[in-house]
Design a protein around this motif. Structure first.
Motif, PDB file in Angstrom:
ATOM      1  N   UNK A   1      56.695  34.150  40.156  1.00  0.00           N
ATOM      2  CA  UNK A   1      55.761  33.867  41.242  1.00  0.00           C
ATOM      3  C   UNK A   1      56.471  33.298  42.468  1.00  0.00           C
ATOM      4  N   UNK A   2      57.765  33.047  42.342  1.00  0.00           N
ATOM      5  CA  UNK A   2      58.530  32.520  43.472  1.00  0.00           C
ATOM      6  C   UNK A   2      58.262  31.065  43.774  1.00  0.00           C
ATOM      7  N   UNK A   3      57.863  30.312  42.746  1.00  0.00           N
ATOM      8  CA  UNK A   3      57.531  28.902  42.949  1.00  0.00           C
ATOM      9  C   UNK A   3      58.676  27.980  42.559  1.00  0.00           C
ATOM     10  N   UNK A   4      59.545  28.409  41.661  1.00  0.00           N
ATOM     11  CA  UNK A   4      60.741  27.654  41.296  1.00  0.00           C
ATOM     12  C   UNK A   4      61.895  28.647  41.139  1.00  0.00           C
ATOM     13  N   UNK A   5      63.091  28.109  41.012  1.00  0.00           N
ATOM     14  CA  UNK A   5      64.234  28.979  40.787  1.00  0.00           C
ATOM     15  C   UNK A   5      65.270  28.848  41.876  1.00  0.00           C
ATOM     16  N   UNK A   6      65.802  29.989  42.307  1.00  0.00           N
ATOM     17  CA  UNK A   6      66.886  29.976  43.269  1.00  0.00           C
ATOM     18  C   UNK A   6      68.175  30.431  42.607  1.00  0.00           C
ATOM     19  N   UNK A   7      69.142  30.800  43.423  1.00  0.00           N
ATOM     20  CA  UNK A   7      70.395  31.302  42.882  1.00  0.00           C
ATOM     21  C   UNK A   7      71.522  31.094  43.875  1.00  0.00           C
ATOM     22  N   UNK A   8      72.750  30.883  43.379  1.00  0.00           N
ATOM     23  CA  UNK A   8      73.901  30.802  44.282  1.00  0.00           C
ATOM     24  C   UNK A   8      74.201  32.180  44.856  1.00  0.00           C
ATOM     25  N   UNK A   9      74.642  32.263  46.104  1.00  0.00           N
ATOM     26  CA  UNK A   9      75.002  33.535  46.714  1.00  0.00           C
ATOM     27  C   UNK A   9      76.464  33.573  47.158  1.00  0.00           C
ATOM     28  N   UNK A  10      76.968  32.445  47.634  1.00  0.00           N
ATOM     29  CA  UNK A  10      78.354  32.387  48.100  1.00  0.00           C
ATOM     30  C   UNK A  10      78.987  31.081  47.642  1.00  0.00           C
ATOM     31  N   UNK A  11      80.187  31.156  47.103  1.00  0.00           N
ATOM     32  CA  UNK A  11      80.960  29.970  46.748  1.00  0.00           C
ATOM     33  C   UNK A  11      82.368  30.133  47.297  1.00  0.00           C
TER      34      UNK A  11
END
Length: 248
Positions: free
Chosen positions: A185-195
Motif C-alpha cells: 500500500x506504500x505506507x511503510x518500507x523504502x529501499x537503498x538506491x545509491x551507496x
C-alpha cells in the motif's frame, strides 16, 4: 506630627527603592536575552521559535527523547537513546538528526556515527554513516553516504501507528503478512538506491540498487586493491563483470 512625617518619608523611600530594584531586575533579565557566556554546561538544549516550536534539540544520552513528546508528538518509543541532535521543520515535524556512540563491550568495542536527512513528513532519504566494531581479533569498519527511496504515501504518524500495531502481533506469519500489506500500500518500507563508501567486506566504491533494494551494479576496489565492475539481474546473479586482474 514630626514622627508621622518621618514614617511617611520612610514609606515613600522604601517604595521607591522597591520600584527601582524591580526595574533593575527587569532590565537585567531583558539584557540577559542577548547574554554572552564563556562556558554553558547543560544536559539538553532546545532551540525554539518565538511560539515555542522546537527547531533543534541538542542532548546527552539520558535526555534523548523517546516516550517524551516534542512539539506534541512522541518521536519513537523503540528508538535507542544516544547523544546528538535532532532537527525539526517549521511545522514541528522531525526532519533529520545526528547521533553517535562508542564503548567497549564483551566482544571488543562498538562505535558509530549517523547523520540523516528526512523527506517531508517521512523517514530518511539521505544518510552519512560510519560503524566501527571489534569482534575478538576481527575489526570491521564500514562507512558511506547513502541515498534511499521512501514510500510516497508514508507519513510519520502513520508509520508510528503501524509499528505499534505490528508490535502487538505475536504470530510471526501474520506479522509478515501485515508488513507486506502495508508495504504494497506504500505506507511503510523504502529501499537503498545509491551507496558510496566502504562495505563490511572492505570494498570501496559505488553500489547501485533497484527499487526493491536488490543490488544491480557495483564498481569498486576490493581488499586486494583490484578493480571490480559487476552487473546483476533481479535475482542477484552476476550477468556481466570485469576485473583488473583478468584484464592483465
Amino acid at each position: 506630627m514630626k514622627i508621622e512625617h518621618e514614617v511617611k518619608v520612610l514609606r515613600v523611600t522604601a517604595l521607591t527603592s522597591l520600584v527601582l530594584s524591580l526595574s533593575l531586575c527587569l532590565m537585567g533579565m531583558k539584557s540577559s536575552n542577548d547574554g554572552r557566556f564563556e562556558t554553558l554546561t547543560v544536559e539538553r538544549l532546545n532551540i525554539i521559535e518565538a511560539d515555542g516550536t522546537v527547531r533543534m534539540l541538542l542532548t546527552n544520552t539520558a535526555r534523548f527523547p523517546t516516550t517524551e513528546e516534542v512539539n506534541g508528538k512522541v518521536l519513537n518509543e523503540d528508538r535507542k537513546k544516544r547523544a546528538g541532535m535532532l532537527f525539526f521543520n517549521e511545522e514541528g515535524m522531525e526532519a533529520g538528526g545526528f547521533i553517535y556512540d562508542g564503548a567497549k563491550n564483551a566482544n571488543g568495542h562498538s562505535a558509530g556515527m549517523s547523520m540523516t536527512f528526512d523527506k517531508y513528513d517521512g523517514d530518511q532519504v539521505m544518510q552519512m554513516l560510519t560503524v566501527d566494531e571489534q569482534r575478538g581479533d576481527k575489526r570491521i569498519i564500514r562507512s558511506g553516504l547513502a541515498f534511499n527511496d521512501r514510500p510516497a504515501a508514508e507519513t510519520q504518524d502513520g508509520v508510528r501507528k503501524i509499528m505499534r500495531e505490528l508490535a502487538q502481533i505475536t504470530d510471526q506469519s501474520l506479522k509478515r503478512q501485515k508488513i507486506q500489506e502495508y508495504q504494497d500500500a506504500g505506507l511503510i518500507g523504502g529501499a537503498p538506491r545509491i551507496l558510496l563508501g566502504k562495505t563490511a567486506q572492505q570494498n570501496n566504491g559505488l553500489f547501485l540498487f533497484a527499487k526493491d533494494g536488490s543490488p544491480r551494479a557495483m564498481f569498486y576496489v576490493d581488499e586486494n586493491d583490484e578493480v571490480q565492475l559487476k552487473f546483476m539481474d533481479a535475482a542477484g546473479e552476476v550477468t556481466r563483470s570485469w576485473s583488473s586482474t583478468a584484464a592483465k
